[in-house]
Design an enzyme around this catalytic site. Structure first.
Site, PDB file in Angstrom:
ATOM      1  N   HIS A  46      30.285 -33.483  37.190  1.00 52.64           N
ATOM      2  CA  HIS A  46      29.186 -34.106  36.448  1.00 52.64           C
ATOM      3  C   HIS A  46      28.234 -33.093  35.802  1.00 52.64           C
ATOM      4  CE1 HIS A  46      25.555 -34.022  39.218  1.00 52.64           C
ATOM      5  NE2 HIS A  46      26.499 -33.751  40.103  1.00 52.64           N
ATOM      6  N   CYS A  74      16.684 -31.886  43.405  1.00 53.17           N
ATOM      7  CA  CYS A  74      16.665 -32.095  44.848  1.00 53.17           C
ATOM      8  C   CYS A  74      15.288 -31.866  45.428  1.00 53.17           C
ATOM      9  CB  CYS A  74      17.666 -31.169  45.521  1.00 53.17           C
ATOM     10  SG  CYS A  74      19.195 -31.065  44.621  1.00 53.17           S
ATOM     11  N   THR A 113      41.807 -41.165  50.567  1.00 53.23           N
ATOM     12  CA  THR A 113      42.567 -41.443  49.344  1.00 53.23           C
ATOM     13  C   THR A 113      41.856 -40.822  48.151  1.00 53.23           C
ATOM     14  OG1 THR A 113      43.364 -43.474  50.323  1.00 53.23           O
ATOM     15  CG2 THR A 113      43.543 -43.296  47.922  1.00 53.23           C
ATOM     16  N   ASN A 151      20.597 -22.909  39.164  1.00 53.46           N
ATOM     17  CA  ASN A 151      20.392 -24.236  38.579  1.00 53.46           C
ATOM     18  C   ASN A 151      18.965 -24.461  38.079  1.00 53.46           C
ATOM     19  OD1 ASN A 151      20.420 -24.041  41.596  1.00 53.46           O
ATOM     20  ND2 ASN A 151      19.331 -25.985  41.419  1.00 53.46           N
ATOM     21  N   GLN A 203      26.898 -24.522  38.191  1.00 54.00           N
ATOM     22  CA  GLN A 203      26.207 -24.456  36.894  1.00 54.00           C
ATOM     23  C   GLN A 203      26.988 -23.630  35.871  1.00 54.00           C
ATOM     24  OE1 GLN A 203      23.363 -25.908  35.717  1.00 54.00           O
ATOM     25  NE2 GLN A 203      23.043 -27.036  37.613  1.00 54.00           N
ATOM     26  N   SER A 260      28.312 -30.183  46.410  1.00 57.72           N
ATOM     27  CA  SER A 260      27.709 -30.032  47.742  1.00 57.72           C
ATOM     28  C   SER A 260      28.776 -29.968  48.821  1.00 57.72           C
ATOM     29  CB  SER A 260      26.770 -31.209  48.033  1.00 57.72           C
ATOM     30  OG  SER A 260      25.743 -31.269  47.071  1.00 57.72           O
ATOM     31  N   SER A 283      31.604 -28.769  40.066  1.00 58.61           N
ATOM     32  CA  SER A 283      31.291 -30.194  40.100  1.00 58.61           C
ATOM     33  C   SER A 283      31.408 -30.774  38.697  1.00 58.61           C
ATOM     34  CB  SER A 283      29.875 -30.386  40.645  1.00 58.61           C
ATOM     35  OG  SER A 283      29.535 -31.754  40.616  1.00 58.61           O
TER      36      SER A 283
END
Ligand code: PLP
Length: 396
Positions: A201, A324, A237, A151, A179, A71, A199
């Site tokens: 995950h 979502c 960081t 997705n 995806q 995102s 991404s």
């Protein structure tokens, strides 16, 4: 027993990624910006992860920017291109009607700031036509953003052709490849991509870490101000354990991509063939150009939420589409975009597979979905009306 079939929402972390991360949660805890040896050990891990991720997608290490996920990468890519465009008086963006909300909501924000957005519609197969994108381009177009793979319905978009078109016209091209990366052979050079979001995950890496690839010349502006991390483009960081896990997971996914895709698409096809036997059901999205692990169906006379709850009772974790949109009563914008009417779009089921799923699980799932659909139709007044002709079937 639990059968996890919601890998488009998130994936289980791989053992390799967990093992790679552990030392950075424990012994190597320095801040990569520190000049002492503890910091430098972390800085080395960061540089190493950056180089390995770059190699997986055909990028240079200095074109990789770590973010908090897909995102954030989408937001930064789009807002940066818009800012660059506005400086030259170009305030028009081209995208599609089936993008993730991280893209669509960012575009809405731009519209409120006076940008014009053209959302190119997709065909009934869930794929955007390159010519339609071409016809949407204008003199003042400052960005084209088209997702690599959807997705919800898994459709793979003609990214390479759209990239070539944009390059010819000198228009920056961003793709939300969340995806696709780790599942399809994404290559930023060959695919003519100027900016890309990924991404961790979604490919068995940790949550909360992603990458914005920005080709040299694609100027980034900051979403987060502060220190000089990520060459001054993303302060804060660095999340070293997550970044290391992202690199390990991506390398693993890419090195097994062909065999994984072969296994997954066989399971997917078995599942599609099984569910297609259910009367008055329809597969959403193109059968050929789809992610190896994606299955998405609509069943007439069915309410998606009830279907999910009953499948959960049988140990199956599934989704109605985008994680979502769950919790809201609006039908999926993607299903509406491929021409499903509201009633039908409400009866959707997305099953997204991983390499860990087995044939036995798929067989069990087919049987479970058949039973649940039959049960729900049996208690549905809408279904009764359809059967006795008071209502007409939409899915034949
Ligand atoms: C999951 C997903 C995102 C969001 O990624 P996060 O890392 O969860 O922020 C964006 N786009 C697509 C296509 C996705 O599937």
């Amino acid at each position: 027993m639990q059968i996890y079939l919601d890998n488009a929402a998130t994936t289980k972390m791989s053992k390799t990624a967990i093992a790679a991360m552990l030392p950075y949660l424990d012994v190597v805890y320095g801040n990569p910006s520190s000049l002492h040896s503890a910091g430098q050990a972390a800085a080395e891990a960061l540089a190493d992860a950056r180089a390995r991720i770059a190699a997986c997608i055909g990028a240079a290490p200095n074109e990789i920017y770590f973010t908090s996920g897909g995102s954030e990468a989408d937001n930064q890519a789009i807002l940066s291109a818009a800012k660059n465009g506005a400086r030259k008086g170009k305030k028009h963006v081209v995208s599609t009607s089936i993008e993730h909300h991280a893209v669509l909501h960012t575009l809405k924000k731009l519209q409120k700031e006076g940008f014009e957005v053209t959302l190119v519609p997709v065909g009934e197969n869930g794929i955007v036509n390159v010519n339609d994108v071409k016809n949407a381009l204008r003199e003042d177009t400052c960005l084209v953003t088209v997702m690599y793979a959807n997705n919800e319905i898994g459709t793979i978009q003609p990214v390479r052709e759209i990239g070539a078109l944009c390059r010819e016209k000198g228009i920056p091209f961003h793709t939300d490849a969340v995806q696709a990366v780790g599942h399809l052979p994404v290559h930023v050079q060959a695919d003519n991509i100027d900016a890309l979001s990924l991404s961790a995950h979604k490919f068995h890496g940790p949550k909360g870490v992603g990458v914005l690839y920005a080709r040299k010349g694609f100027l980034l502006s900051n979403l987060i101000e502060g220190g000089a991390q990520e060459r001054g483009k993303r302060a804060g960081t660095e999340n070293i354990p997550a970044i290391v896990g992202c690199a390990a997971a991506l390398e693993e996914a890419c090195s097994h991509m062909a065999e994984n895709a072969k296994k997954l698409s066989a399971l997917r096809d078995k599942l599609i063939d099984g569910l297609a036997q259910i009367p008055h059901s329809v597969l959403n999205g193109d059968r050929e150009h789809r992610l190896p692990g994606n299955v998405n169906f609509c069943f007439e006379g069915i309410e998606g939420e009830s279907l999910l709850l009953l499948l959960d009772d049988k140990g199956i974790c599934a989704s109605s589409g985008s994680a979502c949109t769950s919790g809201s009563l609006d039908p999926s914008h993607v299903l509406l975009a491929i021409g499903r009417v509201h009633d039908i779009a409400h009866g959707s089921l997305r099953l997204s597979l991983s390499e860990e799923n087995t044939e036995a699980e798929i067989e069990y799932t087919i049987q479970a979905v058949k039973e649940v659909v039959e049960y729900l139709r049996g208690i549905s007044p809408v279904w009764r009306d359809l059967l006795n002709g008071k209502r007409e079937f939409i899915i034949k």
